[in-house]
Write a protein that holds these residues in place. Structure first.
Motif, PDB file in Angstrom:
ATOM      1  N   THR A 171      -3.165  -6.141   7.733  1.00  0.00           N
ATOM      2  CA  THR A 171      -2.011  -6.224   6.835  1.00  0.00           C
ATOM      3  C   THR A 171      -0.812  -6.837   7.576  1.00  0.00           C
ATOM      4  OG1 THR A 171      -2.795  -4.350   5.552  1.00  0.00           O
ATOM      5  CG2 THR A 171      -0.462  -4.841   5.385  1.00  0.00           C
ATOM      6  N   ASP A 190      -4.890  -8.419  -0.100  1.00  0.00           N
ATOM      7  CA  ASP A 190      -5.202  -7.441   0.945  1.00  0.00           C
ATOM      8  C   ASP A 190      -6.328  -6.504   0.479  1.00  0.00           C
ATOM      9  OD1 ASP A 190      -4.917  -6.208   3.370  1.00  0.00           O
ATOM     10  OD2 ASP A 190      -2.837  -5.561   3.077  1.00  0.00           O
ATOM     11  N   ASP A 191      -7.187  -6.148   1.404  1.00  0.00           N
ATOM     12  CA  ASP A 191      -8.259  -5.166   1.159  1.00  0.00           C
ATOM     13  C   ASP A 191      -9.195  -5.544   0.023  1.00  0.00           C
ATOM     14  OD1 ASP A 191      -7.624  -3.442   3.260  1.00  0.00           O
ATOM     15  OD2 ASP A 191      -6.042  -2.473   2.090  1.00  0.00           O
ATOM     16  N   ARG A 209      -2.834   1.968  14.220  1.00  0.00           N
ATOM     17  CA  ARG A 209      -1.944   2.792  13.384  1.00  0.00           C
ATOM     18  C   ARG A 209      -1.905   4.217  13.932  1.00  0.00           C
ATOM     19  NH1 ARG A 209      -4.196   2.343   8.611  1.00  0.00           N
ATOM     20  NH2 ARG A 209      -3.304   0.293   8.286  1.00  0.00           N
TER      21      ARG A 209
HETATM   22 MG    MG Z   1      -4.223  -2.922   5.748  1.00  0.00          MG
END
Ligand code: MG
Ligand code: ADP
Length: 463
Positions: A171, A230-231, A329
């Motif tokens: 992302t 995205d995704d 993350r």
């Molecule tokens: Mg992502």
């Protein structure tokens, strides 16, 4: 203050700071970006003794790495920058007032970065830029592809398909492309959408058209210059979404518009997916965001700490990087938790102890189950050597390699700071880094060694 930079050595007036700046430029062309950020960029020119430039480094451990791995390159670069300099020396910077002052000066610099004008219309996270994306060997290719697309949308790499595990920067890169184009190509219409939103918009548009209302769904997605999705893995099992996306895709590509897609899997592993869509996904450039190595992870934490103006010790940074091997993350979460915890107890610089304390409940069982002893025993058994031999200072070639393998395995399998691993062997953290790099290189050269080490890993994990 500038006057202090000038040193009169053998009657040559030289500005050592300026020389070091040019020397750094030379060094940057010789070492990887991450190594540069971690080891070189943190150095500062502090003195000139005869023909030797004295550089100060933040810790004793980096001093060793610099001596072993970069001294020759740095000396050559300094010589290029000023012929009077023929050698370099590294000293460890003391945590004096001076250092603290500079740290706060550095922090001020980040304020300027953050104060970049925010584009109000932008849907992009202003922190997810190319500048803030740390490049290492795992993501070099994908980052270059993303940058190329951002610079010349629709010309090649179409679609650009970015895939990889959770929390590894997909992302971030999509937003970086969006931010770059919005900033540099103001007349271009960039649309960023998650697959979930695309699905919801499609459902809403179908419902609207049933009511006879006008839908701007196609207007929005089929007329943009760059479509970022995205995704895409969430498109499975949604036939009407796949159908709509297929037509959107064709229309855009036919008109020379750019498509960028992210996914947690490669196209061939997204199942079930219409074959015609899979072949579209595979028709451009596929690039993966890999799992970053330790140096890249350290650089990512440093970047984040700089952006967020965290004051955190080098040992704590290394510890967090060590224990966070597969998800950035999660690593960032650990960083914020450690800094937050340290703030609560009134620490001015987040220390290693506080970080360990703050994170002790977050380390998964898998990560903490294995202890270093188990690794030592396994390596000894494998190579038929005694533990005393492995830990002794004696340096026969076989024992030396077994010792490096033990360091490598401990660092791979156990969330322990490098310095503590070094302690087990009576060595410092730089020796551990050296051992890790050496064994990684040896494994690439020798398949036999790679298999042996993998076998040991399985033995240690009890598999
Ligand atoms: Mg992502
Ligand atoms: P994904 O979409 O792959 O699940 P994200 O792009 O959301 O992952 O990344 C998770 C976090 O990790 C973000 O805060 C992002 O900025 C950070 N991150 C990941 N890779 C990098 C990198 N190479 N440099 C800097 N930050 C990174």
């Amino acid at each position: 203050m500038d006057d202090n930079n000038f040193i009169d050595s053998a009657n040559i007036q030289v500005d050592i700071k300026q020389i070091w700046e040019s020397a750094k430029n030379f060094v940057s062309t010789q070492v990887s970006g991450v190594s540069y950020d971690v080891w070189i960029d943190t150095l500062e020119a502090v003195d000139l003794k005869g023909n030797t430039l004295v550089l100060s480094t933040p810790s004793a451990s980096s001093q060793n790495v610099l001596k072993q791995r970069y001294k020759t390159k740095i000396a050559a670069a300094c010589n290029k920058a000023h012929s009077a300099i023929t050698d370099v020396e590294f000293i460890v910077e003391s945590q004096s007032d001076e250092t603290l002052k500079e740290e706060s000066e550095n922090t001020n610099e980040t304020v300027t970065i953050e104060k970049k004008p925010t584009l109000t219309s932008s849907t992009f996270n202003q922190k997810f830029t190319f500048d803030n994306f740390v490049i290492g060997s795992s993501n070099q290719f994908v980052a270059a592809a993303a940058k190329a697309v951002a610079e010349r949308p629709g010309t090649n790499c179409n679609p650009l398909f970015i895939w990889g595990g959770v929390g590894l920067g997909k992302t971030h890169l999509l937003h970086a492309i969006g931010n770059y184009i919005t900033e540099n190509k103001k007349n271009m219409n960039v649309v960023y959408v998650t697959t979930e939103k695309f699905t919801n918009d499609l459902i809403a548009s179908i419902q609207n058209s049933k009511k006879g209302a006008n839908s701007d769904f196609r207007e929005k997605y089929r007329t943009c210059d760059v479509l970022i999705v995205d995704d895409i893995q969430f498109i499975i099992n949604k036939n009407s979404v796949q159908e709509e996306f297929f037509h959107t895709f064709n229309e855009l590509v036919m008109n020379g518009k750019q498509i960028v897609i992210s996914s947690d899997k490669m196209p061939r592993d997204i199942n079930p997916l219409e074959e015609r869509l899979r072949s579209r996904f595979e028709s451009g450039l596929i690039a993966d965001v890999g799992v970053p190595d330790i140096e890249t992870r350290i650089a990512i934490i440093n970047k984040k700490a700089q952006l967020e103006r965290y004051n955190i010790s080098r040992e704590a940074v290394e510890y967090i990087a060590e224990i966070s091997k597969t998800n950035i993350r999660e690593m960032e979460g650990r960083l914020s938790r450690a800094v937050f915890y340290s703030g609560l107890i009134g620490e001015s610089i987040t220390s290693l102890e506080t970080t360990r304390e703050a994170l002790k409940d977050m380390i998964t069982e898998d990560e903490s189950q294995i202890d270093a002893n188990k690794v030592l025993e396994c390596v000894c058994k494998f190579y038929s050597i005694k533990k005393e031999e492995l830990l002794a200072r004696k340096r026969t070639k076989e024992v030396a390699q077994a010792r490096q393998i033990a360091m490598y395995l401990i660092s791979e399998l156990i969330p322990m700071p490098l310095a503590s691993i070094g302690n087990i062997f009576g060595k410092d953290h730089a020796t551990v880094i050296y051992a890790k790099n050496k064994i990684s290189e040896d494994m690439q050269k020798s398949k036999k060694l790679a298999i042996e080490i993998n076998d040991m890993k399985q033995m240690i994990k009890g598999k």
